[in-house]
Design a protein around this motif. Structure first.
Motif, mmCIF file in Angstrom:
data_model
loop_
_atom_site.group_PDB
_atom_site.id
_atom_site.type_symbol
_atom_site.label_atom_id
_atom_site.label_comp_id
_atom_site.label_asym_id
_atom_site.label_seq_id
_atom_site.Cartn_x
_atom_site.Cartn_y
_atom_site.Cartn_z
ATOM 1 N N PHE A 321 -5.497 2.248 -2.205
ATOM 2 C CA PHE A 321 -4.752 0.903 -1.847
ATOM 3 C C PHE A 321 -4.517 0.724 -0.468
ATOM 4 O O PHE A 321 -4.829 0.064 0.341
ATOM 5 C CB PHE A 321 -3.627 0.576 -2.663
ATOM 6 C CG PHE A 321 -3.246 -0.935 -2.208
ATOM 7 C CD1 PHE A 321 -3.810 -2.074 -2.650
ATOM 8 C CD2 PHE A 321 -1.782 -0.971 -1.487
ATOM 9 C CE1 PHE A 321 -3.311 -3.420 -2.333
ATOM 10 C CE2 PHE A 321 -1.449 -2.038 -1.187
ATOM 11 C CZ PHE A 321 -2.024 -3.336 -1.523
ATOM 12 N N GLY A 324 -7.563 1.034 1.606
ATOM 13 C CA GLY A 324 -8.126 -0.144 1.592
ATOM 14 C C GLY A 324 -7.491 -1.188 2.623
ATOM 15 O O GLY A 324 -7.861 -2.032 3.032
ATOM 16 N N VAL A 325 -6.264 -0.902 2.803
ATOM 17 C CA VAL A 325 -5.407 -2.057 3.783
ATOM 18 C C VAL A 325 -5.763 -1.669 5.321
ATOM 19 O O VAL A 325 -5.992 -2.640 6.016
ATOM 20 C CB VAL A 325 -3.692 -1.606 3.729
ATOM 21 C CG1 VAL A 325 -2.997 -2.380 4.709
ATOM 22 C CG2 VAL A 325 -3.245 -2.288 2.285
ATOM 23 N N VAL A 328 -9.028 -3.891 5.540
ATOM 24 C CA VAL A 328 -8.481 -5.177 5.823
ATOM 25 C C VAL A 328 -8.001 -5.761 7.231
ATOM 26 O O VAL A 328 -8.397 -6.252 7.964
ATOM 27 C CB VAL A 328 -7.385 -5.556 4.700
ATOM 28 C CG1 VAL A 328 -6.803 -6.915 4.737
ATOM 29 C CG2 VAL A 328 -7.774 -5.466 3.133
ATOM 30 N N ALA A 340 -10.835 -11.184 6.310
ATOM 31 C CA ALA A 340 -9.808 -10.192 5.830
ATOM 32 C C ALA A 340 -8.993 -10.422 4.361
ATOM 33 O O ALA A 340 -9.033 -9.679 3.582
ATOM 34 C CB ALA A 340 -8.563 -10.149 6.890
ATOM 35 N N LEU A 341 -8.783 -11.795 4.309
ATOM 36 C CA LEU A 341 -8.491 -12.065 2.685
ATOM 37 C C LEU A 341 -9.457 -11.685 1.737
ATOM 38 O O LEU A 341 -9.108 -11.487 0.669
ATOM 39 C CB LEU A 341 -8.305 -13.699 2.866
ATOM 40 C CG LEU A 341 -7.103 -14.079 3.654
ATOM 41 C CD1 LEU A 341 -6.735 -15.604 3.490
ATOM 42 C CD2 LEU A 341 -5.682 -13.456 2.964
ATOM 43 N N ILE A 343 -11.794 -9.399 2.064
ATOM 44 C CA ILE A 343 -12.046 -7.773 1.834
ATOM 45 C C ILE A 343 -10.594 -7.453 1.040
ATOM 46 O O ILE A 343 -10.594 -6.527 0.219
ATOM 47 C CB ILE A 343 -12.004 -7.098 3.176
ATOM 48 C CG1 ILE A 343 -12.866 -7.700 3.980
ATOM 49 C CG2 ILE A 343 -11.681 -5.877 3.042
ATOM 50 C CD1 ILE A 343 -14.468 -7.363 3.285
ATOM 51 N N LEU A 344 -9.563 -8.248 1.216
ATOM 52 C CA LEU A 344 -8.097 -7.786 0.385
ATOM 53 C C LEU A 344 -8.616 -8.354 -1.172
ATOM 54 O O LEU A 344 -8.017 -7.290 -1.812
ATOM 55 C CB LEU A 344 -7.111 -8.628 1.066
ATOM 56 C CG LEU A 344 -5.756 -8.414 0.147
ATOM 57 C CD1 LEU A 344 -5.106 -7.008 0.393
ATOM 58 C CD2 LEU A 344 -4.893 -9.397 0.752
ATOM 59 N N GLY A 345 -9.190 -9.340 -1.333
ATOM 60 C CA GLY A 345 -9.485 -9.499 -2.734
ATOM 61 C C GLY A 345 -10.256 -8.627 -3.457
ATOM 62 O O GLY A 345 -10.158 -8.028 -4.499
ATOM 63 N N VAL A 347 -10.384 -5.209 -2.413
ATOM 64 C CA VAL A 347 -9.844 -4.038 -2.578
ATOM 65 C C VAL A 347 -9.015 -4.159 -3.919
ATOM 66 O O VAL A 347 -8.791 -3.288 -4.773
ATOM 67 C CB VAL A 347 -8.692 -3.706 -1.344
ATOM 68 C CG1 VAL A 347 -7.746 -2.749 -1.517
ATOM 69 C CG2 VAL A 347 -9.852 -3.619 -0.114
ATOM 70 N N ILE A 348 -8.236 -5.177 -3.786
ATOM 71 C CA ILE A 348 -7.371 -5.657 -5.328
ATOM 72 C C ILE A 348 -8.152 -5.505 -6.346
ATOM 73 O O ILE A 348 -7.908 -4.945 -7.610
ATOM 74 C CB ILE A 348 -6.610 -6.920 -5.244
ATOM 75 C CG1 ILE A 348 -5.425 -6.808 -4.011
ATOM 76 C CG2 ILE A 348 -5.813 -7.265 -6.353
ATOM 77 C CD1 ILE A 348 -4.994 -7.967 -3.797
ATOM 78 N N GLN A 351 -9.142 -1.833 -7.339
ATOM 79 C CA GLN A 351 -8.025 -1.246 -7.910
ATOM 80 C C GLN A 351 -7.901 -1.601 -9.277
ATOM 81 O O GLN A 351 -7.440 -0.709 -10.004
ATOM 82 C CB GLN A 351 -6.800 -1.363 -7.003
ATOM 83 C CG GLN A 351 -6.833 -0.811 -5.552
ATOM 84 C CD GLN A 351 -6.926 0.418 -5.537
ATOM 85 O OE1 GLN A 351 -6.379 1.237 -6.154
ATOM 86 N NE2 GLN A 351 -7.921 0.977 -4.880
#
Length: 427
Positions: A321, A324-325, A328, A340-341, A343-345, A347-348, A351
């Protein structure tokens, strides 16, 4: 008969009576027999005194009458307390020793992890009739070549992408300044300049700290090189002579404990191998999933970021995580907040797939550890040895879990395949 002779006869009878009583008491101390010739009536075996309190029972663990006056619960609590204090002192001493020689212990722990990962490859080459030393050398050189090749690709892509990312970072800073002026904050140029001046003064005031940190990093470079060389040598000998080393250590134990410890050690080694191989597979899937999204949205440093996610996945729960940040943040600087949002989704989502599908399916119940134990182990590893401690903490917990379960089991372990049974001749 004279008076003197009568007196001598009475003394003789009293002497013989005393000897008889002493002989009976030595034969049975609980028996009390009165001699017929002794004066006075024989005392009864038991007597009850009316109006007197019965004597207090003496516990087997007490050594004096003062201990009898202490309540039983308090004695038990005190016994637990001093034992826990001794265990705490011993544990603290071991941690201090480990912290003192961590430059040796951490490379050995990393070498064990690498040996558990590369042991199947050595086994395949041994089945192909290669000598053990040659098979170990081929596997170790191949692993080094793979690591060096990956690092070369990462460094080359990073060098090529730094100028473009620096330009986009400057554009992002200007966009942030414009938003601070025209956005809801409505900051003026003077306020922005004052904030920038404060930031520059803070950096100038902490330059000494940054410089000392750089000097410390340069000082630890020799330790890193020493640890790397120790990892390579230890991995080679663990792969080549691991069984001999383990048998030597088992022979140092008492005979009755050897089979039990040998069984626990072999089960722990199997757990370590399963954990390392499963972690590598899970880390590869994490890096592949996040890397695909980085390539689709044309994020710079896609391969280095995927490699960072792969390395971070070796620290469960938090490693992938955090790496992954970083991806982001790069997407935010390069392509804006919307990308960026997304890519954040991604990554989550990766996970969640790892935690609910990959970990239970690949790890299995053999190396299942409660998340609380994982978090505590990672935190303790970071405090004791930094990133290397966080890397080693979870496999250490898994190995100890298996070893304690095997040692606590009441089943008789299987006979080792190389055991020699000597049968005694019939009388």
């Amino acid at each position: 008969m004279s008076r003197f002779e009568r007196m001598r006869g009475r003394l003789r009878r009293a002497y013989e009576s005393g000897r008889e009583s002493a002989r009976v008491q030595r034969a049975d101390p609980d028996e009390r027999v009165a001699s017929p010739s002794s004066p006075g009536p024989a005392a009864p075996p038991t007597a009850t005194v009316v109006g007197a309190e019965p004597p207090a029972p003496v516990h087997a663990s007490t050594i004096s009458q003062d201990d009898v006056e202490v309540p039983h619960a308090l004695r038990i609590a005190a016994a637990w307390c001093w034992r826990l204090i001794v265990i705490g002192i011993v544990t603290w001493s071991l941690l201090k020793i480990v912290g003192t020689i961590r430059i040796v212990i951490i490379p050995l722990a990393v070498a064990l992890l690498l040996s558990a990962l590369l042991a199947p490859a050595v086994g395949w080459l041994l089945k192909a009739r290669l000598p053990r030393s040659l098979a170990t050398g081929v596997v170790l050189v191949g692993g080094l070549a793979a690591v060096i090749g990956t690092l070369t690709l990462v460094v080359n892509e990073f060098i090529q992408g730094v100028p473009e990312l620096s330009e986009k970072s400057s554009q992002g800073v200007r966009q942030i300044q414009d938003w601070l002026k025209t956005g809801p904050l409505h900051l003026s140029d003077g306020q922005l300049n004052s904030y920038i001046d404060e930031a520059q003064s803070w950096i100038n005031g902490n330059t000494e700290k940054f410089t000392s940190g750089a000097l410390n990093t340069a000082a630890t470079l020799a330790e890193v090189l020493t640890g790397t060389v120790l990892v390579l040598f230890a991995t080679f000998f663990f792969l080549r002579d691991g069984s001999k080393i383990w048998r030597f250590l088992v022979r140092l134990l008492p005979v009755k404990a050897r089979w039990k410890v040998d069984d626990a050690g072999r089960a722990s080694w199997a757990t370590l191998g399963a954990y390392v191989r499963a972690t590598v597979l899970v880390a590869f899937i994490d890096a592949l999933g996040i890397g695909i999204f980085l390539v689709i949205f044309d994020i710079p440093f896609a391969f280095p970021l995927a490699a960072l996610v792969f390395l971070g996945a070796f620290i469960p729960i938090v490693g992938a995580f955090l790496s992954g940040v970083v991806a982001v943040l790069v997407a935010l600087v390069d392509s804006g907040p919307v990308t960026a949002l997304i890519i954040l989704g991604a990554v989550i989502g990766v996970q969640q797939v790892e935690g609910h599908v990959l970990q239970p399916l690949i790890m299995g119940r053999a190396v299942a550890i409660h998340p609380l134990a994982v978090i505590i182990g990672i935190a303790a590893g970071v405090v004791l040895a930094g990133i290397a401690g966080a890397l080693v903490a979870v496999p250490l917990i898994a190995v100890l879990n298996t070893a304690v379960r095997r040692l606590a089991a009441r089943t008789v372990p299987d006979t080792p395949p190389d055991a020699v049974v000597v049968a005694s001749q019939a009388p």
